[in-house]
Design a protein around this motif. Structure first.
Motif, PDB file in Angstrom:
ATOM      1  N   THR A 147      26.392  19.782 -21.415  1.00 25.64           N
ATOM      2  CA  THR A 147      25.104  20.193 -21.985  1.00 25.64           C
ATOM      3  C   THR A 147      25.021  19.775 -23.450  1.00 25.64           C
ATOM      4  OG1 THR A 147      25.319  22.125 -20.550  1.00 25.64           O
ATOM      5  CG2 THR A 147      23.554  22.192 -22.194  1.00 25.64           C
ATOM      6  N   SER A 148      23.961  19.065 -23.827  1.00 28.19           N
ATOM      7  CA  SER A 148      23.817  18.611 -25.219  1.00 28.19           C
ATOM      8  C   SER A 148      23.366  19.774 -26.104  1.00 28.19           C
ATOM      9  CB  SER A 148      22.794  17.482 -25.302  1.00 28.19           C
ATOM     10  OG  SER A 148      21.489  18.013 -25.104  1.00 28.19           O
ATOM     11  N   PHE A 149      23.521  19.586 -27.398  1.00 29.32           N
ATOM     12  CA  PHE A 149      23.094  20.600 -28.377  1.00 29.32           C
ATOM     13  C   PHE A 149      21.598  20.919 -28.210  1.00 29.32           C
ATOM     14  CE2 PHE A 149      21.204  21.164 -32.667  1.00 29.32           C
ATOM     15  CZ  PHE A 149      21.717  22.419 -32.964  1.00 29.32           C
ATOM     16  N   THR A 150      20.775  19.878 -28.142  1.00 30.19           N
ATOM     17  CA  THR A 150      19.318  20.099 -28.029  1.00 30.19           C
ATOM     18  C   THR A 150      18.980  20.824 -26.728  1.00 30.19           C
ATOM     19  OG1 THR A 150      18.979  18.085 -29.293  1.00 30.19           O
ATOM     20  CG2 THR A 150      17.076  18.922 -28.086  1.00 30.19           C
ATOM     21  N   ASP A 151      19.591  20.422 -25.631  1.00 31.70           N
ATOM     22  CA  ASP A 151      19.320  21.097 -24.350  1.00 31.70           C
ATOM     23  C   ASP A 151      19.743  22.562 -24.405  1.00 31.70           C
ATOM     24  OD1 ASP A 151      18.295  18.802 -23.352  1.00 31.70           O
ATOM     25  OD2 ASP A 151      20.014  18.301 -22.079  1.00 31.70           O
ATOM     26  N   LEU A 152      20.856  22.817 -25.073  1.00 31.90           N
ATOM     27  CA  LEU A 152      21.349  24.198 -25.197  1.00 31.90           C
ATOM     28  C   LEU A 152      20.344  25.059 -25.973  1.00 31.90           C
ATOM     29  CD1 LEU A 152      23.647  26.362 -25.062  1.00 31.90           C
ATOM     30  CD2 LEU A 152      24.564  25.343 -27.158  1.00 31.90           C
ATOM     31  N   VAL A 153      19.886  24.545 -27.097  1.00 35.53           N
ATOM     32  CA  VAL A 153      18.938  25.323 -27.925  1.00 35.53           C
ATOM     33  C   VAL A 153      17.637  25.529 -27.145  1.00 35.53           C
ATOM     34  CG1 VAL A 153      17.680  25.402 -30.108  1.00 35.53           C
ATOM     35  CG2 VAL A 153      19.997  24.458 -30.049  1.00 35.53           C
ATOM     36  N   HIS A 154      17.160  24.490 -26.485  1.00 35.90           N
ATOM     37  CA  HIS A 154      15.932  24.628 -25.688  1.00 35.90           C
ATOM     38  C   HIS A 154      16.116  25.659 -24.582  1.00 35.90           C
ATOM     39  CE1 HIS A 154      14.190  20.415 -26.900  1.00 35.90           C
ATOM     40  NE2 HIS A 154      14.277  21.256 -27.905  1.00 35.90           N
TER      41      HIS A 154
END
Ligand code: NAP
Ligand code: GDD
Length: 330
Positions: free
Chosen positions: A305-312
């Motif tokens: 899981t990427s950082f951006t996907d995690l925050v989203h």
């Protein structure tokens, strides 16, 4: 009690973020999962409510050696995952002795219980990148010297070394996973990622007008908890115990986390975020970034899981949860 051939795992800290994901993961593999829970005046099983019927819950506390001997003797697990801890760094400055008792000495109590009842048990210790603290090397690996910067970090360092010590002294299969920050919609509200995702959702829904935070310059290597629990299990399936860094290999500042979270809902973070010194720490960990190469090559683990996907994912989950609660209360 009669024992089946099914693999049994005991998880301490099953009511926490990681405990709930690990329990789901192990149940999916066909494990019998025993969760150690401590007594509280109000039941706090929100994170495991959806799987509670599939779990066996056993009463115990890391502060109470006898309770852990009892749980292990009764349930005879093959694997023990020690996820329980006083895990909030900020609280460890206000409650350093309690943090040491639970997060440091608690590990020894559990290792002693294993040594006495069944030294063939495979043991996982939830060690932490917080042990690197004021980092002496970038990125951090299993060989980077430690320099903890909080009573929590010091306690985790004790837990790490007592795990190594029991491995070397008594030949226990005792493994230490040095996990960098990992987050999810189940993260406690006091940690910065969830504080931000929840705060953004509240502002978006008109329930709050600002979000007060501390040091926006701190940098962390943030991954998704659901990915990280798989690494814990993989470590216990090896032929030999060891120490493993689990991380994404990327770092991001709190400011960037805030930008990504606010822009997910079309808002400009600078209009809402207020810096409040109350959330600063007496000693800060400025930069964490782990090198997960050993985990990749030895246990075949990679973050998904990427950082951006995690925050989203976290912002979307908080928005949905708060909106649902709003509809229910109408
Ligand atoms: P968490 O959500 O704070 O969960 C902590 C768990 O420990 C809860 O189930 C809590 O039970 C239990 N606990 C606390 N004191 C206890 C005691 N005296 N006896 C028995 N249980 C006790 O933590 P997490 O984020 O899931 O993290 C899991 C572990 O990994 C912790 O050891 C943490 O320090 C470590 N770690 C976490 C990260 C991360 O980024 N999440 C990174 C590295 C290491 P209650 O529900 O009853 O309070
Ligand atoms: N909690 C919090 N609240 N942190 C803030 C805030 C705020 O309002 N504002 C800025 N921060 C900064 C903290 O100063 C820190 O540098 C960073 O955000 C991350 O803080 P936390 O989310 O509280 O996590 P942590 O890095 O201190 O500790 C977590 O990760 C460790 C692994 O490195 C915990 O999960 C520990 O249990 C874990 O071991």
């Amino acid at each position: 009690m009669a024992m089946s051939s099914t693999k049994r795992a005991l998880i301490t800290g099953i009511t926490g973020q990681d405990g709930s994901y690990l329990a789901e993961f192990l149940l999916g593999l066909g494990y019998e999962v025993i969760g150690m829970v401590r007594r509280s005046s109000t039941v706090n099983f929100e994170r495991i409510a959806h799987i509670q019927d599939e779990l066996t819950l056993a009463s115990g506390d890391l502060l109470d050696e006898g309770s852990m001997i009892g749980v292990i003797a009764e349930h005879r697990p093959h694997e023990v995952y020690n996820l329980a801890a006083q895990s909030f760094v900020q609280t460890s400055f206000g409650q350093p002795v309690l943090t040491g008792d639970v997060t440091a000495l608690g590990v020894t109590r559990l290792l002693e219980a294993i040594r006495v009842v069944d030294p063939d048990i495979r043991f996982y210790q939830a060690s932490s990148s917080e042990m690197f603290g004021k980092v002496v090397e970038v990125p951090q690996t299993e060989l980077t010297p430690f320099y903890p910067r909080s009573p929590y970090g010091v306690a985790k360092l004790y837990g790490h070394w007592i795990t190594v010590n029991y491995r070397e002294s008594y030949d226990l299969f005792a493994t230490s996973g040095i996990l960098f920050n990992h987050e999810s919609p189940r993260r406690g509200l006091e940690f910065v990622t969830r504080k931000v995702s929840h705060g953004v959702a509240q502002i978006k829904l008109g329930r709050a007008t600002e979000l007060r935070l501390g040091n926006l310059d701190a940098q962390r290597d943030w991954g998704f908890a659901g990915d990280y629990v798989e690494a814990m299990w993989k470590m216990l399936q090896l032929d030999e115990p060891g120490d493993f860094v689990v991380s994404t290999g990327e770092t991001h500042a709190v400011r960037e986390l805030v930008e990504v979270a606010f822009s997910r809902v079309g808002l400009d973070w600078e209009q809402y975020v207020k810096v409040d010194e109350k959330f600063y720490r007496p000693a800060e960990v400025d930069l964490l970034i782990g090198n997960p190469e050993r985990a990749r090559s030895v246990i075949g683990w990679e973050p998904k899981t990427s950082f951006t996907d995690l925050v989203h994912m976290m912002v979307d989950a908080d928005l949905e949860q708060l909106s649902r609660a709003e509809h229910r209360s109408r």
